[in-house]
Design an enzyme around this catalytic site. Sequence first.
Site, PDB file in Angstrom:
ATOM      1  N   ASN A  61     -19.693  86.125  -1.582  1.00 38.67           N
ATOM      2  CA  ASN A  61     -20.736  87.355  -1.484  1.00 38.67           C
ATOM      3  C   ASN A  61     -21.753  87.343  -1.224  1.00 38.67           C
ATOM      4  O   ASN A  61     -23.147  86.476  -2.022  1.00 38.67           O
ATOM      5  CB  ASN A  61     -20.700  87.936  -3.279  1.00 38.67           C
ATOM      6  CG  ASN A  61     -21.811  89.028  -3.146  1.00 38.67           C
ATOM      7  OD1 ASN A  61     -22.379  89.184  -2.530  1.00 38.67           O
ATOM      8  ND2 ASN A  61     -21.957  89.150  -4.818  1.00 38.67           N
ATOM      9  N   HIS A  77     -20.810  95.120  -9.205  1.00 35.34           N
ATOM     10  CA  HIS A  77     -21.651  93.521  -9.128  1.00 35.34           C
ATOM     11  C   HIS A  77     -23.381  93.510 -10.618  1.00 35.34           C
ATOM     12  O   HIS A  77     -23.642  94.947 -10.293  1.00 35.34           O
ATOM     13  CB  HIS A  77     -22.097  92.828  -8.131  1.00 35.34           C
ATOM     14  CG  HIS A  77     -22.779  91.850  -7.936  1.00 35.34           C
ATOM     15  ND1 HIS A  77     -24.051  91.719  -9.024  1.00 35.34           N
ATOM     16  CD2 HIS A  77     -22.253  90.530  -7.944  1.00 35.34           C
ATOM     17  CE1 HIS A  77     -24.374  90.128  -8.688  1.00 35.34           C
ATOM     18  NE2 HIS A  77     -23.015  89.622  -7.771  1.00 35.34           N
ATOM     19  N   GLU A 135     -17.734  87.361 -14.337  1.00 31.68           N
ATOM     20  CA  GLU A 135     -18.988  86.658 -13.707  1.00 31.68           C
ATOM     21  C   GLU A 135     -20.111  86.897 -14.202  1.00 31.68           C
ATOM     22  O   GLU A 135     -20.898  87.577 -14.730  1.00 31.68           O
ATOM     23  CB  GLU A 135     -19.865  87.763 -12.530  1.00 31.68           C
ATOM     24  CG  GLU A 135     -18.528  87.393 -11.074  1.00 31.68           C
ATOM     25  CD  GLU A 135     -19.987  87.456 -10.222  1.00 31.68           C
ATOM     26  OE1 GLU A 135     -19.638  87.029  -9.314  1.00 31.68           O
ATOM     27  OE2 GLU A 135     -20.234  88.445 -10.016  1.00 31.68           O
ATOM     28  N   GLY A 144     -26.574  82.936  -9.949  1.00 29.85           N
ATOM     29  CA  GLY A 144     -27.598  82.517  -9.452  1.00 29.85           C
ATOM     30  C   GLY A 144     -28.800  81.546  -9.969  1.00 29.85           C
ATOM     31  O   GLY A 144     -29.607  81.389  -9.604  1.00 29.85           O
ATOM     32  N   SER A 163     -22.698  80.143  -9.992  1.00 28.30           N
ATOM     33  CA  SER A 163     -22.909  78.777  -9.780  1.00 28.30           C
ATOM     34  C   SER A 163     -21.718  78.052  -9.592  1.00 28.30           C
ATOM     35  O   SER A 163     -21.730  77.566  -9.957  1.00 28.30           O
ATOM     36  CB  SER A 163     -23.767  78.743 -10.813  1.00 28.30           C
ATOM     37  OG  SER A 163     -24.969  79.271 -10.308  1.00 28.30           O
TER      38      SER A 163
HETATM   39  P1  PGA Z   1     -23.535  83.166  -7.340  1.00 26.05           P
HETATM   40  O1  PGA Z   1     -23.422  84.188  -7.545  1.00 26.05           O
HETATM   41  O2  PGA Z   1     -22.605  81.981  -7.179  1.00 26.05           O
HETATM   42  O3  PGA Z   1     -24.938  82.545  -5.960  1.00 26.05           O
HETATM   43  O4  PGA Z   1     -24.369  82.038  -8.852  1.00 26.05           O
HETATM   44  C1  PGA Z   1     -22.388  84.785  -8.149  1.00 26.05           C
HETATM   45  C2  PGA Z   1     -22.421  86.309  -7.471  1.00 26.05           C
HETATM   46  O5  PGA Z   1     -23.312  86.801  -8.049  1.00 26.05           O
HETATM   47  O6  PGA Z   1     -21.254  86.583  -6.757  1.00 26.05           O
END
Ligand code: PGA
Length: 257
Positions: free
Chosen positions: A10, A96, A171, A177, A216
């Site tokens: 993504n 999301h 998630e 993030g 992450s």
């Molecule tokens: P990330 O995002 O791997 O940067 O934590 C995952 C996502 O939002 O799909």
Amino acid sequence: MQRQPVVIANWKMNGNRQLAKQMAEALREEAGLLSQVQVAVCPPAVLLPAWQQHVFYDAVHLGAQDVNEFEHGAHTGEHSLALLGEAGAEYILVGHSERRQHYGDTDARISAKVNAVLDYQAQQLKVVLCVGETAAQREAQQTTTVVQAQLSAALEQVTAAQMTHVIIAYEPVWAIGTGKTASPAQAQEVHRFIRSWLQQKYAAAADTVPLLYGGSVKADNAETLFAEQDIDGGLIGGASLEPDAFVAICRAAVARS
Ligand code: PGA
């Protein structure tokens, strides 16, 4: 039940044509390995044509980060399924947490989008439904209540036959993030819960649904997460912008297969 592992990138509002080329080249080197894992990349929609130009091999699929629930019409700034499909998208992310939190995606809208993707006649598309709790909800021990409510709203009208086109991504919002990954045990616990909820609603059809973890995931933690029984792969944000890291994560998923 042996499910093929799935890894989905993504890109969010990141990347450019050059990165599309670099990433496509990096993945092409792994073509043999990638025949054992379903890999899809969801760049910003305007980059789909750039990806299409480079991904002329089957091992990598394309996806979109969101879709409008209506077929066409006066929806300034939005993208329809027809447009995304024509641009090569086969996977559509829906729900999301960034869309839920900042762009008005309510449970009702998410359900409408899920139904639109699954009912789309022109092409068979896969929906990647994202669910997950915030830090406050986890602290208040509401994780499974929240996840269950999100699942039952989004899948209310989805039949067992349609579940062959559904992927679910757990998630946790607090892990997205932030560099704070859920531990493999924390993630597995929720995945187990999702699997049994699906089994209650869909019986055997639940067993084919890939459950991805997102939040992450990096090259150095992917393998332990993907080793868990109910974690069939990952939805990758930040690390999907670095070709080496993303390829390493795909390899970690292959180790599961
Ligand atoms: P990330 O995002 O791997 O940067 O934590 C995952 C996502 O939002 O799909």
